[in-house]
Design an enzyme around this catalytic site. Structure first.
Site, PDB file in Angstrom:
ATOM      1  CE  LYS A   1      -0.539  -1.103 -15.154  1.00 41.76           C
ATOM      2  NZ  LYS A   1      -0.010  -2.209 -14.887  1.00 41.76           N
ATOM      3  CE  LYS A   2       0.914   2.418  -4.878  1.00 42.24           C
ATOM      4  NZ  LYS A   2       1.883   1.678  -5.956  1.00 42.24           N
ATOM      5  CG  MET A   3      -3.345   7.652 -10.632  1.00 46.68           C
ATOM      6  SD  MET A   3      -2.938   8.869 -12.115  1.00 46.68           S
ATOM      7  CE  MET A   3      -1.809   9.806 -11.422  1.00 46.68           C
TER       8      MET A   3
END
Length: 674
Positions: A212-214
């Site tokens: 999700k941080k990508m």
């Protein structure tokens, strides 16, 4: 044409040879990496045999004890046990259940629910009547969890999942009161899936949080700005500066850590260094954020990735040190325990494995199921919790206007932003805004009935201005839509939700540049960036403490007027309006596309702000590790928790009135009795 018998070209031959070599070495590589044979994953029966391999229950028993302990600390804190009266004592307080119509019990009975949860956590820790204790904790925990979406977090969702997983394991086989009734060392084994499912759940926690941080929001460094000024990042800040610390250490390394840490924990040669990084990561988070027991829960479960017999090995070393070589017996006992197999009916095994695989698939699917639950999608997808998008979105809510219109008497009133609620999570989610509007309607109708006022119908309008990850301030809901009559469905998009203005996203670098420029004018100068939709009007009040207010149009066109001036001013891109007087004024977007603008002003109240030297002195006087203060706070929570629970029991058994604190203002409380 090429002869069919012609030999393959050399590159094709080389590729084929490498592929055959890779296939031949894959089983050995897999075994070296995680200790499992590839044959176990080639068929359902092979997988079932692996999952039911008898395994020492020692490490699982320690994990159970530590999880129960963490929940005993968590219940009076993040579950709200120490503030039961604030959270559940006000009958007019608005809650946001996942299932519409789901209502909390009365305040005294909610105290009983929390007592059941606490006793369940205690039973889990002690391993006493483990199934009953686990059921008590899980049922009461999920009930409280589902009652209020505004209190959801990723870690509160994780606790419920871990409690449910422990309920179905045999984690009471070791180091438990239940195990004391069975002293046979050959009964100290559990199926391997007891370990697998727990480690898989933490894999989901880390890996999906990394995925999700990508995204540009995180990798561009807009999610956690200025976090580098915390003391835990002092070495990095001195070495590479605050901006690179924010970008490289906090954002980029955070993404890399979440995505890869479990893979390094599984592989024995990298396990110790991965554990060191994980410990540092969670200890830093415990200082950076107010996230309760989450870092400590993750730390207590890290030993699951080590030998399943590590507690016995530690005990053997301690025994050998104190008794001079008396550890041979424990070694033999551990070996026998690992070799003992408990027969399980094949049909039961198949059902368990099917349920386990379904759970694993469900945990992979839910964070990406937002194309089904469209009603919960806003500027971000889904509800905060099961999506694992931890810290990816930073919100700044500047204005919350709640307008209630009495349509019968043509009367309008405005509610305070925190009327009937204790947080502003609802301002970012259409499903909660819809529930809140109906709660407001119920409360006002109840007040009308008490005052014997005539029946009427109401309309509720929300005008909420938010900024997400450093963007322009903009409305999130259509302020012209009556939320009481607006339609909401969990499976359909929300038509009264205004979209995030993605076309202005690229202007965030300009926002940063102009903000620094305005701040350089003086210590009291400031700037505000605003965007609005065509046809909508911004009603803005300039307080007397603001001076030299200037409105500048960046994109689009607007018209400006205020109540004491009959003339309307039209402004286009690049034009400014200086010296706006301290009163209400109105700005309507007249262009066909959204407008963007900025206010620059001098804040007179900032002149009384402390100097840099005074701020530095305050930071030095503030304790870096206020552990004693935190301990006292937790102790006070526990005392209040037991008081609330005791009062609940007295009320339910003897009818003794319950004292309850009433919040007068954010900083003041008083007492009442019910």
């Amino acid at each position: 044409m090429r002869d069919m018998g012609e030999k393959q070209p050399e590159p094709a031959k080389a590729f084929s040879s490498r592929w055959q070599s890779l296939r031949a070495n894959l089983p050995h590589a897999l075994y070296r990496y995680c200790g499992h044979d590839l044959q176990s994953f080639r068929s359902f029966d092979g997988f079932m045999s692996l999952m039911y391999r008898p395994t020492d229950a020692a490490a699982l028993g320690v994990a159970r004890i530590l999880f129960g302990l963490m929940m005993l600390i968590d219940i009076p804190e993040e579950r709200g046990g120490g503030d039961l009266d604030f959270r559940w004592g006000d009958p007019s307080g608005c809650k946001f259940p996942l299932i519409n119509g789901m209502e909390p019990m009365s305040y005294p009975r909610m105290g009983i629910v929390y007592l059941v949860m606490w006793l369940g956590a205690l039973g889990i820790m002690l391993g006493y009547r483990f199934r009953l204790s686990g059921l008590m904790f899980v049922m009461s925990y999920w009930y409280v969890f589902l009652l209020d979406k505004s209190a959801w977090n990723n870690h509160s969702y994780l606790y419920g999942l871990l409690g449910t997983i422990f309920l179905f394991t045999e984690a009471n086989k070791c180091f438990s009161l239940d195990a004391c009734q069975n002293a046979d060392p050959q009964s100290k084994t559990v199926p391997f899936w007891n370990y697998f499912i727990l480690k898989y759940q933490f894999f989901i926690l880390y890996f999906l949080a990394g995925l999700k941080k990508m995204c540009p929001e995180w990798l561009s460094g807009y999610a956690m700005t200025n976090l580098s000024y915390h003391w835990v990042f002092l070495p990095f800040r001195l070495l590479i500066g605050p901006q690179l610390t924010d970008l490289l250490i906090i954002h980029w390394f955070g993404c890399i850590f979440d995505t890869t840490v479990v893979f390094f924990l599984v592989y024995a040669p990298t396990r110790k260094i991965a554990t060191l990084f994980a410990c540092a990561f969670h200890l830093m988070n415990s200082r950076l954020f107010h996230i309760g027991m989450f870092p400590w829960v993750c730390l207590t479960q890290l030993p699951l990735y080590y030998s399943v017999s590590w507690p016995r090995l530690v005990w053997k070393k301690l025994s050998f040190t104190s008794n001079g070589g008396s550890g041979d017996k424990s070694k033999k006992t551990s070996k026998n325990a690992n070799q003992q197999s408990v027969p399980v009916p094949s049909s039961r095994k198949k059902f368990t494995m099917t349920a386990l695989l379904f759970y694993c698939g469900l945990q992979l699917f839910l964070p990406y199921s937002h194309f089904i639950t469209k009603g919960y999608n806003n500027w971000t997808n889904g509800l905060y919790g099961y999506s694992w998008d931890m810290m990816v979105h930073a919100w700044d809510t500047v204005l919350t206007s709640i307008k209630v219109v009495d349509n019968h008497q043509n009367h309008t009133l405005y509610l305070l932003p925190y009327a009937f609620v204790d947080n502003d999570r609802w301002t970012k989610h259409a499903d909660m805004a819809h529930q809140f509007a109906h709660c407001i309607d119920r409360n006002i109708r109840a007040e009308y009935r008490e005052d014997h006022r005539p029946f009427t119908n109401f309309s509720v309008f929300f005008d909420i201005w938010c900024s997400m990850n450093g963007r322009f301030l903009q409305r999130i809901f259509n302020p012209e839509v009556d939320i009481l009559t607006a339609r909401w469905s969990p499976f359909e998009p929300v038509d009264w939700l205004l979209p995030l203005l993605h076309e202005l996203t690229e202007m965030r670098s300009m926002i940063d540049k102009m903000t620094h420029e305005v701040h350089s004018w003086s210590n009291t100068s400031d700037v505000l960036f605003v965007a609005d939709f065509p046809g909508l009007t911004l009603d803005n009040y300039i307080v007397p403490d603001m001076d030299n207010v200037t409105l500048t149009i960046l994109e689009g066109s607007v018209k400006y007027w205020h109540s004491t001036d009959t003339k309307t001013k039209h402004l286009r891109k690049g034009q400014s309006l200086p010296n706006i007087p301290p009163m209400f004024h109105h700005v309507t977007t007249t262009s066909a596309s959204p407008s963007s603008m900025l206010y620059t002003y001098v804040n007179k109240t900032m002149k009384a702000a402390p100097t840099e030297d005074e701020l530095a002195e305050r930071r030095q006087s503030k304790p870096i590790l206020p552990l004693w203060k935190e301990f006292n706070g937790r102790l006070e929570n526990y005392v209040r928790f037991f008081q609330h629970v005791g009062n609940s029991l007295l009320y339910e058994i003897y009818g003794v009135p319950m004292p309850r604190r009433v919040r007068i203002s954010p900083d003041e409380t008083t007492w009442t009795a019910e």
